[in-house]
Design an enzyme around this catalytic site. Structure first.
Site, PDB file in Angstrom:
ATOM      1  N   GLU A  70      42.321  65.274  68.932  1.00 11.43           N
ATOM      2  CA  GLU A  70      42.788  64.705  67.661  1.00 11.43           C
ATOM      3  C   GLU A  70      43.575  63.411  67.894  1.00 11.43           C
ATOM      4  O   GLU A  70      43.970  62.749  66.928  1.00 11.43           O
ATOM      5  CB  GLU A  70      43.591  65.757  66.884  1.00 11.43           C
ATOM      6  CG  GLU A  70      42.678  66.907  66.438  1.00 11.43           C
ATOM      7  CD  GLU A  70      43.384  68.036  65.714  1.00 11.43           C
ATOM      8  OE1 GLU A  70      43.874  67.793  64.605  1.00 11.43           O
ATOM      9  OE2 GLU A  70      43.449  69.158  66.257  1.00 11.43           O
ATOM     10  N   SER A  79      40.400  73.905  74.084  1.00 12.94           N
ATOM     11  CA  SER A  79      41.842  74.164  73.874  1.00 12.94           C
ATOM     12  C   SER A  79      42.381  75.018  75.016  1.00 12.94           C
ATOM     13  O   SER A  79      41.842  75.015  76.116  1.00 12.94           O
ATOM     14  CB  SER A  79      42.029  74.897  72.544  1.00 12.94           C
ATOM     15  OG  SER A  79      41.438  76.194  72.609  1.00 12.94           O
ATOM     16  N   ASN A 139      29.230  81.056  69.914  1.00 15.61           N
ATOM     17  CA  ASN A 139      27.852  80.559  70.028  1.00 15.61           C
ATOM     18  C   ASN A 139      27.415  80.624  71.477  1.00 15.61           C
ATOM     19  O   ASN A 139      28.246  80.667  72.382  1.00 15.61           O
ATOM     20  CB  ASN A 139      27.783  79.098  69.539  1.00 15.61           C
ATOM     21  CG  ASN A 139      28.738  78.198  70.308  1.00 15.61           C
ATOM     22  OD1 ASN A 139      29.959  78.249  70.117  1.00 15.61           O
ATOM     23  ND2 ASN A 139      28.207  77.406  71.201  1.00 15.61           N
ATOM     24  N   HIS A 182      30.010  73.197  64.252  1.00 14.50           N
ATOM     25  CA  HIS A 182      31.340  73.757  63.969  1.00 14.50           C
ATOM     26  C   HIS A 182      31.231  74.900  62.954  1.00 14.50           C
ATOM     27  O   HIS A 182      32.004  75.847  63.001  1.00 14.50           O
ATOM     28  CB  HIS A 182      32.254  72.645  63.441  1.00 14.50           C
ATOM     29  CG  HIS A 182      33.690  73.065  63.265  1.00 14.50           C
ATOM     30  ND1 HIS A 182      34.438  73.622  64.290  1.00 14.50           N
ATOM     31  CD2 HIS A 182      34.527  73.011  62.191  1.00 14.50           C
ATOM     32  CE1 HIS A 182      35.667  73.891  63.845  1.00 14.50           C
ATOM     33  NE2 HIS A 182      35.740  73.534  62.581  1.00 14.50           N
TER      34      HIS A 182
HETATM   35  N1  HPA Z   1      31.530  74.113  73.401  1.00 12.48           N
HETATM   36  C1  HPA Z   1      32.819  73.691  73.390  1.00 12.48           C
HETATM   37  N2  HPA Z   1      33.746  74.207  72.600  1.00 12.48           N
HETATM   38  C2  HPA Z   1      33.387  75.218  71.789  1.00 12.48           C
HETATM   39  C3  HPA Z   1      32.075  75.713  71.761  1.00 12.48           C
HETATM   40  C4  HPA Z   1      31.097  75.125  72.611  1.00 12.48           C
HETATM   41  O1  HPA Z   1      29.920  75.522  72.639  1.00 12.48           O
HETATM   42  N3  HPA Z   1      32.051  76.720  70.845  1.00 12.48           N
HETATM   43  C5  HPA Z   1      33.323  76.821  70.364  1.00 12.48           C
HETATM   44  N4  HPA Z   1      34.138  75.906  70.925  1.00 12.48           N
END
Ligand code: HPA
Length: 279
Positions: free
Chosen positions: A90, A219, A242, A254
């Protein structure tokens, strides 16, 4: 990147503002990641403080991060919960990203529970899974953005803190026990922290897999580094949102990260409640 290094006086200014708004003495701090903020709704007797009311406190610009502190009780433990966090991408300094952990330390928090949404690199993981973080790869730190760069704050810890057991073994065992007691599947693995905000290329992901990563996110690693510098014990859990796309055949969004939160929150709540009861 204004205010590259926050001072102890500024950290204490935030801690004093929180003390003036809540009489509770939190023992456990919790950071709820993308799509996981719903857990804060289970806190009893909450004192709620919007991040915007706190001096120096970074306010998230990312959708899916509510942006408030909830101080109250969960399973009879005094907790301070961050509903939403800010990320390095950010455009703020690492000192600002990790200010909340420093404030928790000044408030007397002993244990940090850190959660995040992460992409699965390990092919055995599926969206909706939970992963106990047993260790991390600090790629952002290796690239020169360790949150401890700058003057060492001796009040918290030494110049060169040990990171050999960043994720507390006793807390990990409590989480494993909690998972088996509640019949909740809990994967385990290594989290790699990248800066984002772009998702990874398939070549990035194949490289990360070779490096030993099981899940990838944007993070957690800076916060855990600061927690350990100040000798705060850490429990880390990733919600797998995912499958990372090692072959380049699907895309990551997202939206799917936030949607997976709905599957993850009830399981995460079961495990965390059980851990809290055991503490
Ligand atoms: N990559 C990076 N950060 C993430 C991912 C990802 O596939 N999924 C959730 N945060």
């Amino acid at each position: 990147m204004n205010q590259p290094f926050l001072t102890l006086a500024q950290i204490d200014e935030v801690a004093d503002t929180i003390r003036a708004r809540s009489k509770r003495q939190p023992r456990i701090g919790m950071i709820l990641g993308s799509g996981l903020g719903g857990l804060a709704d289970s806190i009893l007797g909450p004192d709620t403080i919007p991040y915007g009311d706190l001096p120096h406190w970074p306010v998230s610009t990312v959708f899916g991060h509510a942006g408030k502190l909830v101080i109250g009780s969960l399973e009879n433990q005094p907790v301070l919960v961050m509903q939403g966090r800010v990320h390095f991408y950010e455009g703020i300094s690492m000192s600002q990203v990790t200010l909340p952990v420093r404030v928790m330390q000044r408030l007397g928090v002993e244990i940090l529970v850190v959660t995040n949404a992460a992409g699965a690199i390990n092919p055995n993981f599926a969206p909706g899974d939970l992963m106990l973080i047993t260790d991390h790869l600090n790629f952002v730190g290796m690239a020169g953005f360790n949150p401890l760069i700058g003057p060492n704050m001796q009040e918290f810890g030494p110049r060169f803190p040990d990171m050999s057991q960043a994720y507390d073994r006793a807390l990990n065992n409590l989480a494993r026990q909690a998972a088996s007691e509640t019949n909740t599947q809990l994967q385990e693995g290594v989290y790699v922290g990248l800066s984002g905000p772009s998702f990874e290329t398939p070549a990035d992901l194949r490289f990360l897999r070779m490096a030993g990563a099981d899940a990838v996110g944007m993070s957690t690693v800076p916060e855990v580094t600061i927690a350990r510098h100040g000798n705060t014990r850490v429990l880390g859990i990733s919600g797998i949102s995912n499958k990372a796309n090692l072959d380049g055949d699907t895309i990551t969004t997202h939206e799917e990260v936030l949607e997976a939160g709905a599957l993850i929150v009830p399981k995460l709540e079961k495990i965390l409640r059980s851990v809290l009861r055991a503490l």
